[in-house]
Design an enzyme around this catalytic site. Structure first.
Site, PDB file in Angstrom:
ATOM      1  N   GLY A  42      15.732  64.835  22.704  1.00 57.95           N
ATOM      2  CA  GLY A  42      15.095  63.851  23.579  1.00 57.95           C
ATOM      3  C   GLY A  42      14.882  64.319  24.999  1.00 57.95           C
ATOM      4  O   GLY A  42      14.139  63.697  25.767  1.00 57.95           O
ATOM      5  N   ARG A  99      15.120  44.241  40.571  1.00 58.55           N
ATOM      6  CA  ARG A  99      15.874  42.978  40.578  1.00 58.55           C
ATOM      7  C   ARG A  99      17.311  43.178  41.047  1.00 58.55           C
ATOM      8  O   ARG A  99      17.976  42.230  41.442  1.00 58.55           O
ATOM      9  CB  ARG A  99      15.833  42.347  39.178  1.00 58.55           C
ATOM     10  CG  ARG A  99      14.508  41.659  38.876  1.00 58.55           C
ATOM     11  CD  ARG A  99      14.433  41.148  37.464  1.00 58.55           C
ATOM     12  NE  ARG A  99      14.180  42.222  36.512  1.00 58.55           N
ATOM     13  CZ  ARG A  99      13.865  42.025  35.233  1.00 58.55           C
ATOM     14  NH1 ARG A  99      13.772  40.792  34.766  1.00 58.55           N
ATOM     15  NH2 ARG A  99      13.638  43.043  34.431  1.00 58.55           N
ATOM     16  N   GLN A 100      17.778  44.409  41.015  1.00 62.65           N
ATOM     17  CA  GLN A 100      19.127  44.721  41.515  1.00 62.65           C
ATOM     18  C   GLN A 100      19.013  45.198  42.966  1.00 62.65           C
ATOM     19  O   GLN A 100      19.266  46.351  43.292  1.00 62.65           O
ATOM     20  CB  GLN A 100      19.773  45.790  40.639  1.00 62.65           C
ATOM     21  CG  GLN A 100      19.936  45.381  39.180  1.00 62.65           C
ATOM     22  CD  GLN A 100      20.527  46.491  38.345  1.00 62.65           C
ATOM     23  OE1 GLN A 100      21.638  46.964  38.598  1.00 62.65           O
ATOM     24  NE2 GLN A 100      19.779  46.933  37.337  1.00 62.65           N
ATOM     25  N   HIS A 133       9.603  43.248  43.943  1.00 63.78           N
ATOM     26  CA  HIS A 133      10.326  42.018  43.616  1.00 63.78           C
ATOM     27  C   HIS A 133      10.866  41.356  44.883  1.00 63.78           C
ATOM     28  O   HIS A 133      10.952  40.129  44.964  1.00 63.78           O
ATOM     29  CB  HIS A 133      11.464  42.335  42.651  1.00 63.78           C
ATOM     30  CG  HIS A 133      12.141  41.114  42.116  1.00 63.78           C
ATOM     31  ND1 HIS A 133      11.474  40.159  41.374  1.00 63.78           N
ATOM     32  CD2 HIS A 133      13.435  40.682  42.214  1.00 63.78           C
ATOM     33  CE1 HIS A 133      12.316  39.194  41.037  1.00 63.78           C
ATOM     34  NE2 HIS A 133      13.514  39.484  41.547  1.00 63.78           N
ATOM     35  N   LYS A 195      15.414  26.112  39.325  1.00 64.24           N
ATOM     36  CA  LYS A 195      16.048  26.443  38.043  1.00 64.24           C
ATOM     37  C   LYS A 195      17.470  26.940  38.271  1.00 64.24           C
ATOM     38  O   LYS A 195      17.806  27.490  39.317  1.00 64.24           O
ATOM     39  CB  LYS A 195      15.236  27.508  37.294  1.00 64.24           C
ATOM     40  CG  LYS A 195      15.205  28.876  37.975  1.00 64.24           C
ATOM     41  CD  LYS A 195      14.332  29.856  37.200  1.00 64.24           C
ATOM     42  CE  LYS A 195      14.307  31.222  37.902  1.00 64.24           C
ATOM     43  NZ  LYS A 195      13.415  32.175  37.238  1.00 64.24           N
ATOM     44  N   ALA A 227       9.305  35.714  29.660  1.00 61.67           N
ATOM     45  CA  ALA A 227       8.389  34.561  29.738  1.00 61.67           C
ATOM     46  C   ALA A 227       9.121  33.228  29.559  1.00 61.67           C
ATOM     47  O   ALA A 227       8.476  32.185  29.417  1.00 61.67           O
ATOM     48  CB  ALA A 227       7.239  34.682  28.722  1.00 61.67           C
ATOM     49  N   GLY A 228      10.453  33.244  29.608  1.00 60.03           N
ATOM     50  CA  GLY A 228      11.202  32.007  29.461  1.00 60.03           C
ATOM     51  C   GLY A 228      10.956  31.024  30.595  1.00 60.03           C
ATOM     52  O   GLY A 228      10.712  29.839  30.364  1.00 60.03           O
ATOM     53  N   THR A 229      10.988  31.523  31.836  1.00 58.37           N
ATOM     54  CA  THR A 229      10.763  30.659  32.995  1.00 58.37           C
ATOM     55  C   THR A 229       9.351  30.100  33.003  1.00 58.37           C
ATOM     56  O   THR A 229       9.132  28.901  33.201  1.00 58.37           O
ATOM     57  CB  THR A 229      11.020  31.441  34.291  1.00 58.37           C
ATOM     58  OG1 THR A 229      12.367  31.884  34.332  1.00 58.37           O
ATOM     59  CG2 THR A 229      10.743  30.571  35.511  1.00 58.37           C
TER      60      THR A 229
END
Length: 313
Positions: A42, A99-100, A133, A195, A227-229
């Site tokens: 790899g 996001r971190q 972000h 939320k 796509a939950g939110t």
């Protein structure tokens, strides 16, 4: 002495090959030749198959997880540095691991800062990216960062829809600034979703701040992951009397059951860019290319011209 503008060459990482070809065409050139050799375990090794000595090069590649995308970008930057490229611009349509960007609990990393340092250590002399972000991620770099906004792509499309009673919505409190910027440009109202998460990617509760009855709502966010939110917000707004709900998300990560959620939701349309290639087609997804935006900015950077006109928000 006059400024000498060296030749510019454009290369693309494996997963951004299609976008790289579009950007190169809009730039007025073709992609440079890179061959990637892969070992049986790899491990891989990119190799520039043309001279880049003394040139300005642009390396195009989104760094969304898995880690191979980031590693390929780092290896290509390092190879360019060792091949004596004069300027090395990392073009990251999507800056992954963003996001971190802070410690939100004890004993966790700040991955966005680490990635910034890795890119600089590898040899990047400039960064071009879009819709980070969090805007403050620019401060993690010591090198120049050109942070572009997807609004310059999305606003003309929204205006072409001529939606009556348009309302812009933010799917969470953190995106309210982005939603207000869109509403100001479009002269529309704003609503915000509040939320609470049980854990990452799992929403335990959502509430709506504002009125959507009789409105055509457009949700605005920088990315769509599971796509939950978005789908939960769209269903909630339709229950509260909205006429239609669309969503604008710059980066279509679309992991897990995202495509199934979209198909089963009351979301009428998801509008995204091609910063990340889609893994499958969907009638609900409309893709607007960011190639012209990046090509134009790259031309201006190469020719030492101002890019302030591209900062719509």
């Amino acid at each position: 002495m006059p400024i000498v503008i060296t030749e510019a060459k454009i290369f693309a990482c494996t997963q951004s090959q299609a976008l790289g070809e579009k950007i190169a065409k809009a730039f007025g050139t073709s992609l440079g030749n890179v061959i990637t050799s892969t070992y049986s375990d790899g491990e891989f090794q990119p190799s520039y198959e043309e001279s880049i000595r003394g040139t300005r090069i642009f390396i195009i590649g989104s760094t969304n997880p898995g880690p191979g995308n980031l590693m390929e970008m780092l290896l290509m930057i390092d190879a360019a540095k060792r091949a004596s490229a004069r300027h090395i611009t990392a073009v990251l349509p999507y800056f992954g691991w963003a996001r971190q960007d802070r410690k939100d609990k004890p004993r966790v990393p700040i991955a966005a800062k680490l990635v910034a340092k890795m890119l600089e250590t590898a040899g990047a002399t400039r960064i071009i990216t879009m819709d980070l972000h969090a805007d403050q991620i620019q401060g993690f770099f010591e090198k120049p960062v050109d942070h572009l906004y997807g609004s310059i792509i999305f606003l003309p499309y929204l205006q072409s829809l001529n939606l009556p009673n348009l309302t812009i919505a933010s799917p969470d409190m953190g995106g309210s600034k982005r939603a207000y910027a869109y509403s100001k440009a479009l002269g529309s109202d704003v609503v915000i979703c509040y939320k609470q998460r049980a854990k990452a990617n799992v929403i335990s509760h959502m509430e709506l701040i504002g009125e959507v009855k009789g409105k055509n709502v457009v949700l605005v966010d920088d990315m769509v992951d599971t796509a939950g939110t978005l789908t939960k917000a769209a269903d909630l707004m339709m229950e509260r009397g909205a006429l239609s709900v669309r969503a604008i998300c710059t980066h279509p990560i679309l992991s897990g059951n995202a495509y199934e959620r979209l198909e089963q939701s009351k979301l009428e349309e998801l509008i995204v860019t091609d910063s990340i290639p889609l893994s499958q087609e969907s009638e609900k997804i409309r893709v607007l290319s960011c190639a012209d935006l990046f090509a134009d900015v790259m031309q201006k950077v190469h020719n030492n011209k101002s890019i302030s006109s591209k900062f719509v928000m």
